[in-house]
Design an enzyme around this catalytic site. Sequence first.
Site, PDB file in Angstrom:
ATOM      1  N   GLU A 134       0.837  -1.202   0.000  1.00  0.00           N
ATOM      2  CA  GLU A 134       0.000   0.000   0.000  1.00  0.00           C
ATOM      3  C   GLU A 134       0.872   1.252   0.000  1.00  0.00           C
ATOM      4  O   GLU A 134       0.602   2.223  -0.719  1.00  0.00           O
ATOM      5  CB  GLU A 134      -0.911  -0.010   1.224  1.00  0.00           C
ATOM      6  CG  GLU A 134      -1.790   1.219   1.361  1.00  0.00           C
ATOM      7  CD  GLU A 134      -2.433   1.305   2.736  1.00  0.00           C
ATOM      8  OE1 GLU A 134      -2.840   2.418   3.123  1.00  0.00           O
ATOM      9  OE2 GLU A 134      -2.514   0.275   3.432  1.00  0.00           O
ATOM     10  N   ASP A 163       0.795   3.869  -3.130  1.00  0.00           N
ATOM     11  CA  ASP A 163       0.421   5.266  -2.919  1.00  0.00           C
ATOM     12  C   ASP A 163       1.353   6.194  -3.700  1.00  0.00           C
ATOM     13  O   ASP A 163       0.906   7.152  -4.341  1.00  0.00           O
ATOM     14  CB  ASP A 163       0.476   5.585  -1.424  1.00  0.00           C
ATOM     15  CG  ASP A 163       0.216   7.051  -1.134  1.00  0.00           C
ATOM     16  OD1 ASP A 163      -0.921   7.508  -1.324  1.00  0.00           O
ATOM     17  OD2 ASP A 163       1.166   7.751  -0.720  1.00  0.00           O
ATOM     18  N   ASP A 204      -7.320   1.142   0.323  1.00  0.00           N
ATOM     19  CA  ASP A 204      -5.993   0.628   0.687  1.00  0.00           C
ATOM     20  C   ASP A 204      -5.602  -0.548  -0.206  1.00  0.00           C
ATOM     21  O   ASP A 204      -4.445  -0.669  -0.626  1.00  0.00           O
ATOM     22  CB  ASP A 204      -5.981   0.186   2.153  1.00  0.00           C
ATOM     23  CG  ASP A 204      -6.105   1.355   3.116  1.00  0.00           C
ATOM     24  OD1 ASP A 204      -5.939   2.510   2.677  1.00  0.00           O
ATOM     25  OD2 ASP A 204      -6.376   1.105   4.315  1.00  0.00           O
ATOM     26  N   GLU A 215      -4.440   0.671  -3.645  1.00  0.00           N
ATOM     27  CA  GLU A 215      -3.056   1.150  -3.635  1.00  0.00           C
ATOM     28  C   GLU A 215      -2.076  -0.014  -3.541  1.00  0.00           C
ATOM     29  O   GLU A 215      -1.034  -0.020  -4.222  1.00  0.00           O
ATOM     30  CB  GLU A 215      -2.845   2.118  -2.473  1.00  0.00           C
ATOM     31  CG  GLU A 215      -3.533   3.458  -2.672  1.00  0.00           C
ATOM     32  CD  GLU A 215      -3.269   4.427  -1.546  1.00  0.00           C
ATOM     33  OE1 GLU A 215      -3.243   5.640  -1.804  1.00  0.00           O
ATOM     34  OE2 GLU A 215      -3.104   3.984  -0.388  1.00  0.00           O
TER      35      GLU A 215
END
Length: 255
Positions: A72, A76, A145, A148
Amino acid sequence: MAVPVDEAGISETNVYKERNGAKSMDETRRTTINDFLAQLGLPPGDPSNFHRALTHSSYAYEAGTADNERLEFLGDAVVGLAIGAALFQMYPNVNEGALAKMRASIISATSLGAQAARLGFGQYLLLGKSEAQSGGRERQSILADAFEAFVGAVYLTYGWDTAHHWLIDQFQTALQEASKGQGDFKTELQEILQSRGKGVPEYRLLRQTGPDHDRQFTVGAYVTGSLSGTGMGKSKKKAGQEAAKAVLGKLGEDS
């Protein structure tokens, strides 16, 4: 692109397999993930990273396995760069502040969660019993989440080009519509000035010309008491927006 290797010479994928042993992924799960990748338009690849990307911390805790939080973190960064670069290229005349707002809107948790839901991420997530029973597969934060983390897995497995192209495909409509609602120059100017400690701009009607049915207004925007820009329009509101836009242009030139 080669999978990153740490100082011990162990790849991200191998670390995952070593930590989880035979419990990491059975053949049914492997087939399911490969089918999901095909559904998303991604080429065949080692599903290990995607298995991890779809493993929520609640499941990881119960099963004694690795969760998706590191992926994650990586995803991101990949999402932010891909969308930021696309906006930079698509809107060459938009300033940094507006671009930042556009990017924030596109990659917000709400937006990413909606993308994950649209693509069917929920049914592929591994969740702890309590999380699954309480609606975790539809929970926006969990889906965002997971999205990502999945992007992080795409990057690790296929490299930047594939990750970038796949993301742009998913967000094409959002990117094209990103400029909508970006015309509130007065609000944008106020936010910038306040962030620089210059207070709130003041708008004054400087003159109005023309007959009643075709009035033209000229408004001045004053920053810290000084006239910093003027704008014209068929209404005071439009003229004020144009004045704010003029000041924003000067601020962009000075930055």
